[in-house]
Every structure is written in structure tokens, then in C-alpha cells.
Design a protein around this motif. Structure first.
Motif, PDB file in Angstrom:
ATOM      1  N   GLN A   1      15.053  13.936  10.976  1.00  0.00           N
ATOM      2  CA  GLN A   1      14.143  15.069  10.829  1.00  0.00           C
ATOM      3  C   GLN A   1      14.817  16.439  10.879  1.00  0.00           C
ATOM      4  O   GLN A   1      14.140  17.463  10.981  1.00  0.00           O
ATOM      5  CB  GLN A   1      13.044  14.976  11.890  1.00  0.00           C
ATOM      6  CG  GLN A   1      12.153  13.773  11.680  1.00  0.00           C
ATOM      7  CD  GLN A   1      11.020  13.681  12.701  1.00  0.00           C
ATOM      8  OE1 GLN A   1      10.477  14.691  13.125  1.00  0.00           O
ATOM      9  NE2 GLN A   1      10.678  12.470  13.087  1.00  0.00           N
TER      10      GLN A   1
ATOM     11  N   ALA B   1      15.355  10.096  19.740  1.00  0.00           N
ATOM     12  CA  ALA B   1      15.114  11.502  19.398  1.00  0.00           C
ATOM     13  C   ALA B   1      14.693  11.613  17.931  1.00  0.00           C
ATOM     14  O   ALA B   1      14.398  10.618  17.276  1.00  0.00           O
ATOM     15  CB  ALA B   1      16.361  12.327  19.697  1.00  0.00           C
ATOM     16  N   ARG B   2      14.673  12.838  17.412  1.00  0.00           N
ATOM     17  CA  ARG B   2      14.224  13.068  16.037  1.00  0.00           C
ATOM     18  C   ARG B   2      15.320  13.627  15.135  1.00  0.00           C
ATOM     19  O   ARG B   2      15.180  13.632  13.922  1.00  0.00           O
ATOM     20  CB  ARG B   2      13.036  14.050  16.030  1.00  0.00           C
ATOM     21  CG  ARG B   2      11.810  13.560  16.778  1.00  0.00           C
ATOM     22  CD  ARG B   2      10.624  14.482  16.533  1.00  0.00           C
ATOM     23  NE  ARG B   2      10.888  15.839  16.955  1.00  0.00           N
ATOM     24  CZ  ARG B   2      10.686  16.301  18.189  1.00  0.00           C
ATOM     25  NH1 ARG B   2      10.230  15.473  19.125  1.00  0.00           N
ATOM     26  NH2 ARG B   2      10.935  17.557  18.492  1.00  0.00           N
ATOM     27  N   ARG B   3      16.415  14.105  15.752  1.00  0.00           N
ATOM     28  CA  ARG B   3      17.483  14.723  14.971  1.00  0.00           C
ATOM     29  C   ARG B   3      18.776  13.969  15.255  1.00  0.00           C
ATOM     30  O   ARG B   3      19.089  13.676  16.429  1.00  0.00           O
ATOM     31  CB  ARG B   3      17.619  16.210  15.325  1.00  0.00           C
ATOM     32  CG  ARG B   3      16.291  16.943  15.270  1.00  0.00           C
ATOM     33  CD  ARG B   3      16.390  18.353  15.796  1.00  0.00           C
ATOM     34  NE  ARG B   3      16.949  19.272  14.811  1.00  0.00           N
ATOM     35  CZ  ARG B   3      16.231  19.831  13.840  1.00  0.00           C
ATOM     36  NH1 ARG B   3      14.941  19.551  13.710  1.00  0.00           N
ATOM     37  NH2 ARG B   3      16.789  20.667  12.997  1.00  0.00           N
TER      38      ARG B   3
ATOM     39  N   GLN C   1      22.026  12.411  19.066  1.00  0.00           N
ATOM     40  CA  GLN C   1      20.587  12.531  18.843  1.00  0.00           C
ATOM     41  C   GLN C   1      20.014  13.569  19.802  1.00  0.00           C
ATOM     42  O   GLN C   1      20.385  13.631  20.966  1.00  0.00           O
ATOM     43  CB  GLN C   1      19.893  11.185  19.015  1.00  0.00           C
ATOM     44  CG  GLN C   1      20.176  10.462  20.328  1.00  0.00           C
ATOM     45  CD  GLN C   1      19.444   9.146  20.413  1.00  0.00           C
ATOM     46  OE1 GLN C   1      18.326   9.003  19.919  1.00  0.00           O
ATOM     47  NE2 GLN C   1      20.059   8.161  21.046  1.00  0.00           N
ATOM     48  N   TRP C   2      19.123  14.399  19.275  1.00  0.00           N
ATOM     49  CA  TRP C   2      18.521  15.473  20.061  1.00  0.00           C
ATOM     50  C   TRP C   2      17.233  15.911  19.370  1.00  0.00           C
ATOM     51  O   TRP C   2      16.914  15.450  18.270  1.00  0.00           O
ATOM     52  CB  TRP C   2      19.507  16.644  20.198  1.00  0.00           C
ATOM     53  CG  TRP C   2      19.799  17.360  18.913  1.00  0.00           C
ATOM     54  CD1 TRP C   2      19.255  18.533  18.470  1.00  0.00           C
ATOM     55  CD2 TRP C   2      20.715  16.960  17.876  1.00  0.00           C
ATOM     56  NE1 TRP C   2      19.758  18.883  17.246  1.00  0.00           N
ATOM     57  CE2 TRP C   2      20.665  17.930  16.850  1.00  0.00           C
ATOM     58  CE3 TRP C   2      21.559  15.871  17.706  1.00  0.00           C
ATOM     59  CZ2 TRP C   2      21.428  17.855  15.688  1.00  0.00           C
ATOM     60  CZ3 TRP C   2      22.324  15.783  16.555  1.00  0.00           C
ATOM     61  CH2 TRP C   2      22.263  16.765  15.552  1.00  0.00           C
ATOM     62  N   ASN C   3      16.494  16.799  19.996  1.00  0.00           N
ATOM     63  CA  ASN C   3      15.211  17.248  19.449  1.00  0.00           C
ATOM     64  C   ASN C   3      15.171  18.735  19.122  1.00  0.00           C
ATOM     65  O   ASN C   3      14.423  19.153  18.238  1.00  0.00           O
ATOM     66  CB  ASN C   3      14.071  16.924  20.429  1.00  0.00           C
ATOM     67  CG  ASN C   3      13.800  15.436  20.516  1.00  0.00           C
ATOM     68  OD1 ASN C   3      13.803  14.733  19.502  1.00  0.00           O
ATOM     69  ND2 ASN C   3      13.575  14.937  21.727  1.00  0.00           N
ATOM     70  N   ASP C   4      15.952  19.545  19.809  1.00  0.00           N
ATOM     71  CA  ASP C   4      15.875  20.994  19.675  1.00  0.00           C
ATOM     72  C   ASP C   4      16.653  21.469  18.449  1.00  0.00           C
ATOM     73  O   ASP C   4      17.886  21.324  18.385  1.00  0.00           O
ATOM     74  CB  ASP C   4      16.440  21.648  20.936  1.00  0.00           C
ATOM     75  CG  ASP C   4      16.462  23.165  20.843  1.00  0.00           C
ATOM     76  OD1 ASP C   4      15.713  23.723  20.008  1.00  0.00           O
ATOM     77  OD2 ASP C   4      17.229  23.781  21.608  1.00  0.00           O
TER      78      ASP C   4
END
Length: 458
Positions: free
Chosen positions: A41, A319-321, A381-384
Motif C-alpha cells: 500500500q 503492516a500495510r507498507r 514492514q511499517w504503516n506510517d
């Protein structure tokens, strides 16, 4: 290829000839289609001119012909699981072939015919009914097309062909001239050679795979252990100290040290045999080499399954990233020294570095051609969104320092956004030269996007 916008009538004729659907970048639904195209994402900042969702092989042929006539380069998406979104290219036609998902098992021949959109989970479920198996990837929802074309480090692949791609018996593919061709060892052998490893450097679209299958293992023993990070050196020496049965898959997952927590290794061993007794023996022969006082069992399942392996792999991605890079190496102890220094600096607490034992490898002549005893790959992997650059810099620093110890790289998890200009590292030198010559021979006008230029767009 230089983009050349076609007229409105040309576009309308093209759209009406398809059984699938098309959305140009000016259509109200385009933004939603673009978001749905990538599993990762992150915003890659690359926008195709249009997205075509093919419903048939004929749609693919027509799209390639249209692109050739109007000088639109084509990129191809099957499952959208590229870490770098390499199918998203500026001013291109994004051809989505995920709906080409035919699946026909031939139990008598231990073979299967599949479309490029078939996922690992779908294939395994269909084969299991006939007592068969295939070395799919470890993610159940990943389409087989991109996985196979890039080589495929699959489940039990060391025992089943070395790499999953070597279980391809033949393919049906469409070349830049819009021709549907059958490729095998005897028919269009140059295309068959290229398809077994070209990955995103392919200059054709595979619309059908003919795969060799294997007897479903009677017993899959899935063991997971935890060890202190201090045991990594001795563990690697034990692994290198002998030739292990290729039916035993050995993987080590390393995460960065956490505050007020011991720094540990997660060790996963999978044994694929005909009987529970034999799987237990393979597990026992390995684990008894390790100091018992250092091992904490987390899972010892003598009745594992492909589905359990899929769920394990999918459970690691929370996560999304995402971003990834890798090397294949014989210098694992020098690699460990780099990891000792840089893992504590990793910005993503949930990021994982995998070390996978590959053993001694000898492959048939094909585009896929990199060998080495260990595969080392990092999955951040992370979200921010605000920390995207921080993660990019750290990953680049890590694999810059690991490069001197590399025999090569695995293209499916190579950081194409940062290193597409180094794509040659994913092939033996002669194979890279041959692949480029074949691309020039079969696609002289650049109908298919050149993956080597991705870094300029990222």
C-alpha cells in the motif's frame, strides 16, 4: 518505446473488441483500480495511462496488438504482490491478467495446466484431491505467474527441482508481435529458456503454464524453535558442517532487538517425507546437533500441511507498507557480521531478515542461474507513510554492505526500485547477455516495459 496517444475512435474500437474492461487515467474509477492493483500500500507514484482487465487470452492478444500499433509500452500484473510495484509504470498500459485462472489437473500424468492468475492456495487445494503437490511459494494468496517466472523459491523446492521454475514443462505465451506461441524444450526453445527465470525482465506474456507435479508428502513435520541471537554463529556452522537431506527446509528469522527483551532467533524446520517416522528422523538428526539448553520449542507439529505453511507466512506480514532486498551467498559468516552491526539500527520493529539454507545447487540451462548455499532476504514492514524514506535508506545501506559477499540475487525480492540498473546481479553473466539479446530479437520496438528503467521512475 515513446508513448503516442491514440485517437478517440481507436480507443473506442479497442475497448469494444475486449470481453474485459478498460479504465483510462481520466475515468472516475481509475483511482480505485490503481489502488487495488498493488498489495503493497505504499504510493509508488507511477501512473499507467490505462488499466486493462483481461478476461481471455484473446483480450491479451488484442491489447498487445493495440499497444504495438499505438506505441504504448505494456506492463503486466497477475497477482500484484511485487514488493516494489514493478508493474506500475508511467505512461504505460497496465495489463491485468489475474482473471486468467483456469486450472486443470491431469492425475494420470502428474501434471497440471494453469492460468497465470491461479494462486498458490488454489493450486495446492486442487492437487491435494489427487494426492499431488507443487512447490508453490510460501504465501497462499500469491499468484503463480510472477513467482514462477522469477525462479520461485518454493515449498520443498530444494527437493523438487531446486527452484520451482524447473517444474515448468511448457508454456503458452504471447510475444510482442501479438502471436500466441507454445514454448517447450523442443518448440520455441529460446522462449522456453527465457521464461524459466526472466521474471519482470520478460519480453512476453505467459497465459498458460504446464507444470510437472509431485506426490503429496505423506508427512510434513513443521517445527519452530527459539534460540538466543548469540547462537546464530554456532547454528550457521552446524548447518554448513554437513550435507542435509534436501527434503529438510531450514529457515532462520531475525528481528531487531527489542527494548527490555532478549534478542532471539526463530528457527523453522520443515521435513517433507512419506511417513511421520521419516520426517521425525530428519528433524531429529538436525535438532540434536544444537545445544538443548539454548532451544525453546514453540511448535512441533508432525502433521503439518501446505495450508499451515501459508498461514505461517501470511501471519508474518502484519503492516500495510513493505520493502525488500536480498542476496544469495556462500559467505554467510561475513554476512552475519554485517547483520550484527546493522540489525539493531533497523527502523521497523516488525521487519524480518530471513536466512534460508539452500545447499549445493546445480540447475539446468535457463535464464534463472544464480546459485549459493544461503539465501538472505530482508522484509521491512511499517504503516506510517512519513517513515518511507527512513526505511528505504536503511535497507539500501544494509544491502550495499552485503553486496561484496553476494553470489547474486533473487529477482522476485530484489529492490528493483533502488537497483533496477543492477538487474544483471540476478543472473549469471552469460545468461544476462543472452536474455538481453533475446529481448532485442523478440521485442525490438520495446512493446514491453524495460524493467531496467524502473529506478528512473521511482
Amino acid at each position: 518505446m515513446t508513448a503516442n496517444t491514440c485517437g478517440a475512435d481507436d480507443h473506442r474500437r479497442f475497448v469494444h473488441q475486449l470481453s474485459g474492461r478498460v479504465r483510462s487515467r481520466y475515468h472516475a474509477e481509475y483511482a480505485g483500480w490503481l489502488r487495488q492493483s498493488a498489495w503493497n500500500q505504499r504510493d509508488f507514484g507511477r501512473t499507467p495511462e490505462m488499466i486493462v482487465r483481461a478476461e481471455s487470452v484473446e483480450d491479451v492478444v488484442e491489447t498487445v496488438s493495440f499497444a504495438s500499433r499505438h506505441q504504448h509500452a505494456i506492463s503486466v500484473r497477475a497477482g500484484g504482490h511485487s514488493y516494489g510495484g514493478c508493474f506500475l509504470r508511467n505512461n504505460s498500459i497496465l495489463l491485468d491478467i489475474s482473471a486468467l485462472n483456469e486450472l486443470e489437473v491431469n492425475p494420470a500424468a502428474s501434471s497440471v495446466r494453469i492460468g497465470p492468475g491461479v494462486t498458490a492456495r488454489e493450486l495446492s487445494a486442487a492437487l491435494m484431491k489427487h494426492g499431488l503437490a507443487f512447490p508453490t511459494g510460501h504465501g497462499g494468496n500469491v499468484a503463480l505467474s510472477g513467482f514462477l517466472l522469477g525462479g520461485g523459491m518454493g515449498i520443498n523446492a530444494t527437493a523438487w527441482g531446486g527452484m520451482s521454475v524447473f517444474n515448468i514443462d511448457a508454456l503458452d505465451l504471447i510475444t510482442a508481435d501479438g502471436q500466441l506461441r507454445h514454448a517447450s524444450r523442443d518448440e520455441n526453445p529460446d522462449l522456453f529458456w527465457a521464461a524459466r527465470g526472466a521474471g519482470p525482465a520478460a519480453f512476453f506474456i505467459v497465459v498458460r503454464f504446464y507444470l510437472k507435479c509431485h506426490p503429496l508428502p505423506g508427512a510434513i513435520a513443521n517445527h519452530v524453535y527459539q534460540l538466543p541471537y548469540a547462537e546464530l554463529g554456532p547454528l550457521l556452522e552446524i548447518i554448513e558442517g554437513r550435507t542435509w537431506d534436501p527434503r529438510l527446509q531450514i529457515m532462520m528469522a531475525l528481528t531487531p532487538p527489542q527494548a527490555n527483551q532478549p534478542h532471539n532467533i526463530t528457527l523453522n524446520t520443515l521435513a517433507f517425507t512419506d511417513t511421520p517416522e521419516e520426517s521425525a528422523r530428519l528433524q531429529r538428526e538436525f535438532i540434536q546437533q544444537l545445544p538443548g539448553s539454548a532451544i525453546t520449542p514453540l511448535l512441533e507439529n508432525p502433521h503439518g500441511s501446505f495450508e499451515e505453511i501459508y498461514q505461517q507466512g501470511e501471519g508474518m506480514l502484519i503492516a500495510r507498507r513493505f520493502r525488500s532486498d536480498n542476496i544469495i551467498t556462500n559467505a554467510i559468516h561475513q554476512v552475519k557480521q554485517v547483520l550484527d552491526t546493522l540489525l539493531p539500527q533497523q527502523p521497523s520493529p516488525n521487519g524480518i531478515t530471513l536466512i534460508v539454507w539452500r545447499g549445493e545447487q546445480h540447475f539446468p540451462d535457463a535464464a534463472y542461474s544464480v546459485t549459493g548455499r544461503f539465501f538472505v532476504s530482508t522484509y521491512l514492514q511499517w504503516n506510517d507513510a512519513g517513515s518511507d524514506e527512513q526505511h528505504r535508506r536503511w535497507l539500501h545501506k544494509l544491502y550495499d554492505q552485503l553486496e561484496p559477499f553476494a553470489c547474486g540475487c533473487y529477482i522476485n525480492e530484489f529492490d528493483l526500485e533502488a537497483r533496477s540498473g543492477q538487474l544483471r546481479r540476478c543472473y549469471a553473466p552469460d545468461n544476462w547477455q543472452r536474455l538481453n539479446q533475446l529481448r532485442q530479437d523478440y521485442d525490438p520496438h520495446g512493446v514491453f516495459v524495460d524493467i531496467q528503467l524502473l529506478q528512473r521512475e521511482s
